[in-house]
Design an enzyme around this catalytic site. Structure first.
Site, PDB file in Angstrom:
ATOM      1  N   GLY A   1    -119.785 -64.485  12.032  1.00  0.00           N
ATOM      2  CA  GLY A   1    -119.993 -65.776  12.280  1.00  0.00           C
ATOM      3  C   GLY A   1    -119.807 -66.886  11.377  1.00  0.00           C
TER       4      GLY A   1
ATOM      5  N   GLY B   1    -129.532 -57.756  14.993  1.00  0.00           N
ATOM      6  CA  GLY B   1    -130.194 -57.580  16.248  1.00  0.00           C
ATOM      7  C   GLY B   1    -130.581 -59.007  16.860  1.00  0.00           C
TER       8      GLY B   1
ATOM      9  CB  SER C   1    -131.889 -63.964  15.332  1.00  0.00           C
ATOM     10  OG  SER C   1    -130.582 -63.546  15.542  1.00  0.00           O
TER      11      SER C   1
ATOM     12  CD  GLN D   1    -128.927 -58.941   5.208  1.00  0.00           C
ATOM     13  OE1 GLN D   1    -128.154 -58.044   5.173  1.00  0.00           O
ATOM     14  NE2 GLN D   1    -128.859 -59.931   5.678  1.00  0.00           N
TER      15      GLN D   1
ATOM     16  CG  LEU E   1    -127.788 -58.768  19.607  1.00  0.00           C
ATOM     17  CD1 LEU E   1    -126.866 -57.471  20.374  1.00  0.00           C
ATOM     18  CD2 LEU E   1    -127.049 -58.914  18.304  1.00  0.00           C
ATOM     19  CG  HIS E   2    -127.885 -65.780  19.162  1.00  0.00           C
ATOM     20  ND1 HIS E   2    -126.738 -65.862  19.025  1.00  0.00           N
ATOM     21  CD2 HIS E   2    -128.678 -65.606  18.101  1.00  0.00           C
ATOM     22  CE1 HIS E   2    -126.597 -66.210  17.551  1.00  0.00           C
ATOM     23  NE2 HIS E   2    -127.532 -65.891  17.075  1.00  0.00           N
TER      24      HIS E   2
ATOM     25  N   GLY F   1    -124.413 -66.308  20.460  1.00  0.00           N
ATOM     26  CA  GLY F   1    -123.322 -66.301  19.412  1.00  0.00           C
ATOM     27  C   GLY F   1    -122.685 -64.856  19.019  1.00  0.00           C
ATOM     28  CG  HIS F   2    -125.352 -61.852  17.686  1.00  0.00           C
ATOM     29  ND1 HIS F   2    -126.669 -62.576  17.901  1.00  0.00           N
ATOM     30  CD2 HIS F   2    -125.389 -61.565  16.197  1.00  0.00           C
ATOM     31  CE1 HIS F   2    -127.349 -62.542  16.753  1.00  0.00           C
ATOM     32  NE2 HIS F   2    -126.540 -62.132  15.589  1.00  0.00           N
TER      33      HIS F   2
END
Ligand code: PAF
Length: 285
Positions: free
Chosen positions: A147, A31, A186, A61, A33-34, A36-37
């Site tokens: 990415g 989430g 993010s 993680q 999101l920008h 890039g996503h």
């Protein structure tokens, strides 16, 4: 766009698509999101019949509880962006849905997971392998998009996919950058205006590293000059810079150890925000 909250809902949507012989593109995200996503989503949209985007801040993680706590969560804005991007399904589960009981699986990720992020963030890649293996099993993607900013993560996911016998294709996607070179992330939203102003120095140092390599600098010289250039900027502190083989992620001592082009991977603290970036060195001719 349909929002799926449960694994059952995801499985049924996937089963319907598969019954019709449709291909599925999966974009796993946490989430916030920008662009890039969205470039990953766009590629998935171009290459598949059905696009599934998962939005899940995966606790297993995070080895640092503060990082997990402060990780940006912007579900409403994320959904608006995904809808506009023509996504079919947004999978946005709760932690309980994904981990009804603790995931005790330990993946044999090997050397790719031991260096750099693996060394700095113990358990991080095992957590990534846990969540991505679940998503692969449930979404059965024809293609899954990641990415290249997290280039070591891609190597680790390839290893996990091999261990699990994943049949789909892993598609690495280019790093998107702001106009001044800062890699989109993010975490950039956590930078103060002053920090945001100095952060592009990271990418500038990486491009200078590629130039230094082209003008004959050794791996050691390029390494040291890059670390020095970043650390010379007040407010930036290099955690590591490693020049590695593009597949094994192991540090190289000489350029000819990675004839297809080494990768320079850097992690820098900008205040308490940990920024990561990388650059490809040209292949040897
Ligand atoms: O790169 C990320 O955002 C995450 O590590 C991923 C792949 C979505 C797994 O949680």
């Amino acid at each position: 766009m349909e929002i799926l909250r449960t694994v059952e809902q995801l499985r049924s949507a996937v089963a319907r698509a598969k019954a019709e012989g449709l291909s599925i593109g999966l974009v796993p995200t946490m989430g916030a999101l920008h662009k890039g996503h969205l470039s990953l989503v766009e590629k998935a949209r171009d290459e598949n019949d059905v696009v599934v985007v998962s939005v899940f801040v995966n606790p297993t993680q995070f080895n640092n509880p503060d990082d997990l706590r402060t990780y940006p969560r912007t579900e409403e804005a994320d959904c608006a962006l995904l809808r506009a991007a023509g996504v079919d399904y947004a999978f946005i589960p709760s932690v309980e849905e994904i981990y009804p009981e603790p995931d005790t699986r330990v993946f044999d990720l090997g050397p790719v997971a031991e260096v750099m992020e693996g060394a700095m963030r113990p358990g991080h890649f095992n957590g990534v392998a846990q969540i991505v293996s679940k998503l692969f099993a449930w979404a059965e993607p024809t293609r899954a998009y990641f990415g290249r900013k997290d280039i070591q993560q891609i190597a680790v996911i390839r290893r996990m996919a091999e261990l699990e016998g994943f049949k789909g294709t892993i598609v690495p996607c280019p790093i998107l950058r702001e106009d001044d070179g800062l890699a989109m992330s993010s975490r950039n939203t956590r930078l103060t205006p002053e920090q945001r102003a100095i952060a592009p120095a990271i990418h500038h140092a990486l491009t200078a590293a590629v130039e230094a390599c082209a003008s004959g600098g050794s791996v050691q010289q390029v390494h040291d000059a890059t670390v020095e250039a970043v650390n010379a900027v007040p407010g930036l502190e290099v955690e590591y810079f490693a020049i590695v083989h593009p597949e094994t992620m192991q540090p190289v001592q000489a350029w000819d150890e990675a004839p297809e082009g080494a990768i320079g991977c850097i992690t820098v603290y900008c205040g308490d925000v940990r920024l990561i970036d990388n650059i490809s060195f040209p292949a040897l001719s």
